[in-house]
Design an enzyme around this catalytic site. Sequence first.
Site, PDB file in Angstrom:
ATOM      1  N   LYS A  71       0.514  42.360  36.771  1.00 23.59           N
ATOM      2  CA  LYS A  71       0.684  41.130  35.992  1.00 23.59           C
ATOM      3  C   LYS A  71       1.482  40.117  36.813  1.00 23.59           C
ATOM      4  CE  LYS A  71       0.480  42.438  31.115  1.00 23.59           C
ATOM      5  NZ  LYS A  71       1.220  42.452  29.842  1.00 23.59           N
ATOM      6  N   GLU A 105      -2.266  49.689  14.722  1.00 21.98           N
ATOM      7  CA  GLU A 105      -1.774  49.259  13.412  1.00 21.98           C
ATOM      8  C   GLU A 105      -2.038  50.296  12.320  1.00 21.98           C
ATOM      9  OE1 GLU A 105      -2.616  45.656  15.926  1.00 21.98           O
ATOM     10  OE2 GLU A 105      -3.748  47.450  15.376  1.00 21.98           O
ATOM     11  N   ARG A 115      -5.799  44.768  10.206  1.00 20.79           N
ATOM     12  CA  ARG A 115      -6.458  45.904  10.856  1.00 20.79           C
ATOM     13  C   ARG A 115      -6.080  47.242  10.214  1.00 20.79           C
ATOM     14  NH1 ARG A 115      -6.334  45.207  17.274  1.00 20.79           N
ATOM     15  NH2 ARG A 115      -8.354  46.217  16.986  1.00 20.79           N
TER      16      ARG A 115
END
Length: 612
Positions: free
Chosen positions: A277, A362, A390
């Site tokens: 990243k 979730e 979700r």
Amino acid sequence: MNLLDKINSPKDLKKLTRIELVTLCDEIRSFIIESVSKTGGHLSSNLGVIELTVALHYVFDCPQDKFIWDVGHQTYPHKILTGRKKKMGSLRALDGISGFPKISESDYDIFGTGHSSTSISAALGMAEALKKKNLDHKAIAIIGDGAMTAGMAFEGLNNAGDSKNNILVILNDNDMSISKNVGALNNYLAKLMSGNLYGSIKRSSKAVLSAIPPILEFAKRAEEHVKGMVIPGTLFEEFGFNYIGPIDGHDLNALVDTLNNLKALQGPQLLHVATQKGFGYEPAETDPNKFHGVGQFSLSDGAQPLKMKKVTYTDVFGDWIVDMAMIDKKLCAITPAMLDGSGLNKFSEKFPDRFFDVGIAEQHAITFAAGLACENYKPVIAIYSTFLQRAYDQLIHDVALQNIPMLFAIDRAGIVGQDGPTHSGSFDLSFLRCIPNILIMAPSNENECRQMLFTGFKFKGISVVRYPRGPGPGSAIKSKMTTIPIGKAEVIRKGRTIALLAFGNMLEEALKAGDKINATVVNMRFIKPLDIKLIRDLGSSHKLLVTLEENTISGGAGSAVLEVISEYDLKCQSLRIGIPDKFVEQGSQEQLRKKYGLDAASIIKSIEKKLT
């Protein structure tokens, strides 16, 4: 003219030499850094996938080959290469281009992916469709940034491996660091194992050994053992994928060679790519989380302009949960991969044994919390409104149906701004209030948020506190915590013929409007249960009841008030003001609230129109 100026579509990319491709990657990196420094956006993730994106478009033919990007915030290089370079200045702005893939924006955006872990399932569906059409194209899922922690990704893998379809899954592993020596070895192995020689030897060896079953079994075990020592691919092989990698995701030549080999292979393939990243921009490499989602910043050092720090609702929650945990040792905090965004940093440092980041999962988060609560712990689930969607089945079946007590701290409720429709918290009041056994509260200011969190935590059941992104009106926060009477609204201003019933953060605009038209203004505080007595009183003494909410008007808090008006046959008129029956586009919160009639001036206009 630099190379990037000549690239208006992936077809232009294919005319370049390998050396020119490397130069192009450098130019894209500089362009993204400069562009995002002006617009804000997701920086670290995009800097990490530049070489991979260039290699994919160089080797494959999108949109005939289907690219599904997961998570979608890593698609800036893809947008630049597919004709949207000149539009990057409008990134995430009202009427501008999206920060995520968007089908309506470009033919090259094959599938919208604002939430994570959906790419493999979508790619498998497309691969099946390509097979039925007798088209020799690949469906390619580029998944990473934690998305492999979600159960849906593994459901997709399980089905894809069994299907034998031509699907390529690229695991963009941006938490893995590869040294130069190991990287070179892995690149060589990846090229070797994706080539025709390795494939043909593997197939012919199995054909010969199949006549001698014990030896075939021994050979299979030996192959798995050797591959397991060199690469961590055994898991994916068990799912039915041919595993390749890990490969250095910043080595363009290795990427192109490996992808060219994989292009010719049939069946489910998984390429493991290691990226960094923030690659190529030192401030983002040093602190990739800081530059994950960033505002405007200085190109030279990455410094962001100093702004007057206002207390946000997230800050209020972060402080409250630390204070509450010091009082009650049974409190546990759970978040599905949103440690920073949900304000749990201080809690995780102070109470590491009571903090649980379960990854982008979730559904698991909710049922895991239910298990804790069944053993007399007190879970607090910190989750964004858009992500709670979700886990709806778990909320109903595993929590509400069994009436298992816990507190949901729902952040980013209502209009979220530049992240657009995938992250908008427009629906939580509608999908929550129809579920039995749930207490739902919405604070109008910072102090009320703290007291509601305390009230919800002390409540002997399932409670929800939903609050918006960003700062409140600036109310003083009392350190002392007291409970609010359940289901009791609060009349803030007394007027004459019109009553404004404000839910949550709509109170501030309601007061502005109320002062101008001499209306009664009520801080409703509770969506469930409603203060029915007060609504009946107001309906009897006022000509018009106006409900104000930052939620869709379809089935929201205003609909709940209408149900009371109908049930008790109140003779007053009614007007619901909220988010219309559509997905809220991107733009600043201020712009969008004005556009959808949620500011004081628009509220007054809507009332005047109703009464004419």
